[in-house]
Design an enzyme around this catalytic site. Structure first.
Site, PDB file in Angstrom:
ATOM      1  N   SER A  99       0.811  -1.219   0.000  1.00  0.00           N
ATOM      2  CA  SER A  99       0.000   0.000   0.000  1.00  0.00           C
ATOM      3  C   SER A  99       0.847   1.273   0.000  1.00  0.00           C
ATOM      4  O   SER A  99       0.758   2.118   0.893  1.00  0.00           O
ATOM      5  CB  SER A  99      -0.961  -0.017   1.189  1.00  0.00           C
ATOM      6  OG  SER A  99      -1.772  -1.161   1.103  1.00  0.00           O
ATOM      7  N   ARG A 114       7.382   6.144  -4.656  1.00  0.00           N
ATOM      8  CA  ARG A 114       7.899   6.812  -3.461  1.00  0.00           C
ATOM      9  C   ARG A 114       7.322   6.116  -2.234  1.00  0.00           C
ATOM     10  O   ARG A 114       6.313   5.424  -2.312  1.00  0.00           O
ATOM     11  CB  ARG A 114       7.501   8.297  -3.434  1.00  0.00           C
ATOM     12  CG  ARG A 114       6.000   8.534  -3.367  1.00  0.00           C
ATOM     13  CD  ARG A 114       5.650  10.022  -3.336  1.00  0.00           C
ATOM     14  NE  ARG A 114       4.210  10.206  -3.338  1.00  0.00           N
ATOM     15  CZ  ARG A 114       3.450  10.231  -4.430  1.00  0.00           C
ATOM     16  NH1 ARG A 114       4.026  10.078  -5.602  1.00  0.00           N
ATOM     17  NH2 ARG A 114       2.150  10.397  -4.351  1.00  0.00           N
ATOM     18  N   ASP A 152      -4.033  -1.997  -0.525  1.00  0.00           N
ATOM     19  CA  ASP A 152      -5.043  -2.410   0.449  1.00  0.00           C
ATOM     20  C   ASP A 152      -6.447  -1.975   0.059  1.00  0.00           C
ATOM     21  O   ASP A 152      -7.430  -2.672   0.357  1.00  0.00           O
ATOM     22  CB  ASP A 152      -4.691  -1.906   1.861  1.00  0.00           C
ATOM     23  CG  ASP A 152      -4.385  -0.418   1.915  1.00  0.00           C
ATOM     24  OD1 ASP A 152      -4.485   0.272   0.876  1.00  0.00           O
ATOM     25  OD2 ASP A 152      -4.011   0.051   3.006  1.00  0.00           O
TER      26      ASP A 152
END
Length: 415
Positions: A99, A114, A152
């Protein structure tokens, strides 16, 4: 197209057998074993184990992080297979819930763009996270193939939709926050490939990175953002999610101590420590119903080493907590309303289920109540009764296993 296989199959899974899931969404991660009984029986059984990621690994090397995760997964598999034995010749398949922002290249590959939520592992940025976990699994002797990579929110959407076709939106409120929804493929101007057979696609919003001049940013928010590991990014997430609410409270209390001597002539040293006050402590104080707010006093003493606070000052702390949590909950509610409006569900009488998951939503009762009541207030009496919030425990992990199963089925059919 891999998107077609994902969207056309994860709602109608006939697969039987055992699939594994690895759910990495923040400072904790879960490993799950999900037993599927086919289309009629769905999820027959599930087992899980949870582990915390040591802070040093959150800013170390990619190998160190994924080796640690692979070790925990290996231990879990060994324990589980004392009870359930993998059939001979059948490869273990893993759904990987990761996630963090990635550029998804296929159903089981994605390049990390990132880090968020306090992670800062430079050598992982730009790498395929499936390749990294696969190498770690091999180093730890785990025979397992990553069949699907999701986040998620998509996992919760898949798990919820598999249980109930009325699920149209999924929202994660935990360490971080994100949302996803089911959209008509023809309503997606960016999509130029062949349309899926179902006519629908899942949209991952990455709404944590939303920012606008209309967001109610305070000086405390701006200072926290400037001093964060990712300044200028994930602004919406920093206003509403579990990683940051306690830190905002700490900064407000520090200002009170500095300018109003709120805790006495000396500024408590612990108040100067970033992120020492976590949202679970904030939640515990918010839920304190004792006449003298004993829990508030105990938390101030144990976490911040602030002793001998009066009931009056404890009430001020609770009021600050209420303001910060209510702002976060109402902003999250506004985001949910925006999704419902995009889908036309804000004026529809048809039942719409919003699948919710994440520790903040699950455990912070006052936050959850404020979020839901705000959505219903914004919808009004005409539509509010058709919108339902459902909490899907382990929704993202179960969804990862389901999508792994659907992709396994897709490969069997196609090849």
């Amino acid at each position: 197209m891999w998107m077609e296989s994902l969207q056309d199959l994860f709602f109608f899974i006939d697969e039987e057998g055992v699939f594994y899931a690895l759910d990495l969404g923040g400072t904790n991660f879960r490993v799950l074993r999900v037993e599927l009984g086919g289309k009629d029986r769905g999820v027959v059984h599930q087992e899980f184990a949870e582990a915390s990621i040591p802070p040093a690994l959150m800013s170390g090397s990619s190998d160190a992080l994924f080796d640690y995760i692979a070790e925990k997964l290996a231990s879990f598999v060994n324990d589980e297979e004392r009870i359930y034995e993998q059939p001979a010749g059948k490869e273990r398949e893993l759904g990987f819930t990761f996630s963090f922002p990635v550029m998804q290249n296929s159903i089981n590959s994605g390049t990390l763009i990132r880090w968020t939520k306090g992670f800062s592992i430079d050598d992982a940025v730009g790498q395929d996270v499936v390749v990294e976990i696969t190498k770690a699994l091999k180093r730890k002797g785990v025979d397992m193939r990553v069949a699907a990579l999701i986040n998620d929110t998509i996992g919760t959407l898949a798990g919820g939709r598999h249980s109930d076709p009325d699920v149209s939106v999924a929202v994660i409120l935990g360490t971080g926050s994100n949302a996803a929804y089911v959209e008509r493929a023809q309503a997606i101007p960016k999509w130029h490939g062949p349309l899926p057979k179902s006519g629908e696609m899942a949209i991952n919003m990455e709404w944590g990175n939303f920012r606008s001049s209309h967001l109610p940013l305070t000086e405390y928010d701006s200072a926290m953002d400037a001093e964060s590991l990712n300044p200028g990014e994930q602004i919406f997430e920093k206003l509403i999610s579990g990683m940051y609410l306690g830190e905002i409270l700490r900064r407000v209390l520090l200002r009170l101590a500095e300018e109003a001597c709120f805790f006495g002539d000396e500024i408590p040293a612990k108040l100067r420590s970033p992120f020492i006050l976590r949202t679970p402590e904030m939640s515990a104080m918010h839920h304190d119903t004792s006449p003298d707010l004993k829990v508030v006093g105990d938390k101030l003493k144990s976490v911040l080493e602030i002793s001998h606070t009066s009931v009056k000052k404890r009430r001020v702390v609770v009021e600050l907590i209420n303001i910060i949590s209510s702002r976060g909950a109402r902003l999250a509610a506004a985001g949910i309303l925006g999704v419902l409006k995009k889908l036309g569900k804000d004026v529809s009488k048809e039942k719409t289920i919003i699948a919710m998951d994440g520790g903040l939503y699950e455990h912070y009762t006052e936050y959850r109540k404020c979020l839901e009541s705000t959505v219903f207030d914004l919808l009004g009496d005409a539509t509010g009764t058709s919108v339902v919030f459902e909490h899907y425990v382990d929704g993202s992990g179960i969804g990862a296993a389901l999508i792994a199963a659907s992709h396994s089925l897709y490969l069997d059919d196609k090849f």
